[in-house]
Design an enzyme around this catalytic site. Structure first.
Site, short mmCIF file in Angstrom:
data_model
loop_
_atom_site.label_atom_id
_atom_site.label_comp_id
_atom_site.label_asym_id
_atom_site.label_seq_id
_atom_site.Cartn_x
_atom_site.Cartn_y
_atom_site.Cartn_z
N GLY A 119 -10.32 1.05 4.00
CA GLY A 119 -9.73 0.66 2.73
C GLY A 119 -8.30 0.20 2.94
N CYS A 120 -7.42 0.53 2.03
CA CYS A 120 -6.02 0.13 2.12
C CYS A 120 -5.40 0.51 3.45
CB CYS A 120 -5.23 0.79 0.98
SG CYS A 120 -3.45 0.65 1.14
N PHE A 121 -4.91 -0.49 4.21
CA PHE A 121 -4.38 -0.16 5.54
C PHE A 121 -3.06 0.58 5.48
CE2 PHE A 121 -3.47 -5.05 6.04
CZ PHE A 121 -2.54 -5.04 5.00
N TYR A 157 0.90 3.96 -5.98
CA TYR A 157 -0.36 3.24 -5.78
C TYR A 157 -1.46 4.18 -5.28
CZ TYR A 157 -3.82 1.13 -2.75
OH TYR A 157 -4.99 0.85 -2.11
#
Length: 222
Positions: free
Chosen positions: A41-43, A200
């Site tokens: 997912g989000c790196f 986030y």
């Protein structure tokens, strides 16, 4: 990314993309270090998690698994390139093994989700392990089987051939601890990148889902 292109992350980065910041140069690494490439997912989140691990010397955010050469963040998140947001983990095998890293990797993601991770949807946010060396492939298969048994659910995270890894733009590297400020974003005006990252991650529900899935076995969730 969803069809409207309005994930938390894409909105937060809209101003940064327009700046056209240059790519980061890869630093030199000791010859006895090894690397492991994963997509979770989000790196930003994968980088933040694994840089906490003793024996990991650096984690680089980037793109891999697609067809376009030298893709940008905008290219990848728009879809169609086939790339994943990925992380290249540099580590000292005398301090931490690939088996340990793979064990932690599965327990830091939702490996039952084939459509993305948490609030981030679309092909660029899928999970995967990239490996071509037979020893790494075998270790990944064993880790996947063990995680599937421990979880008691089918795991959809594939083990794919290692391909060219393109480093992400400079502003993505170490995003989670950067004190540089963002002029505007979905989480506020003039906030530090590190603050934006925390908001986030919380808003995306990553830790909540990992905790619900893995409980006390999750290595990076308090």
């Amino acid at each position: 990314m969803n069809s409207n292109g309005k994930t938390w992350k894409s909105i937060l980065l809209a101003g940064l993309i327009a700046l056209g910041l240059g790519a980061q140069q890869q630093p030199a690494h000791a010859a006895d270090q090894e690397t492991l490439i994963v997509a979770g997912g989000c790196f930003w989140c994968v980088e933040a998690d694994f840089e906490k691990v003793k024996g990991v010397t650096e984690v680089v955010s980037g793109y891999t698994g697609g067809t376009m050469e030298n893709p940008t963040y905008k290219d990848v998140t728009a879809g169609g390139t086939g790339h994943y947001e990925a992380a290249r983990i540099h580590y000292d095998p005398a301090q931490v093994t690939r088996e340990q890293l793979l064990h932690m990797f599965f327990r830091s993601i939702d490996p039952t989700d084939a459509g993305g991770q948490f609030c981030d949807r679309g092909e660029s946010y899928r999970t995967a392990i990239f490996a071509s060396d037979p020893n790494v492939v075998e270790a990944a298969r064993e880790a996947k089987a063990e995680a599937e048994k421990a979880l008691g659910q089918d795991i959809v995270t594939p083990i794919l051939p290692r391909q060219t890894f393109y480093e992400a733009e400079d502003y993505h590297q170490d995003y989670y601890k950067s004190d540089e400020r963002i002029a505007f974003s979905s989480v506020g005006l003039g906030v530090k990148r590190s603050t934006a990252y925390k908001r986030y991650r919380n808003g995306c529900g990553r830790d909540a889902r990992v905790r619900a899935l893995w409980g006390d076995a999750a290595p990076f969730v308090n």
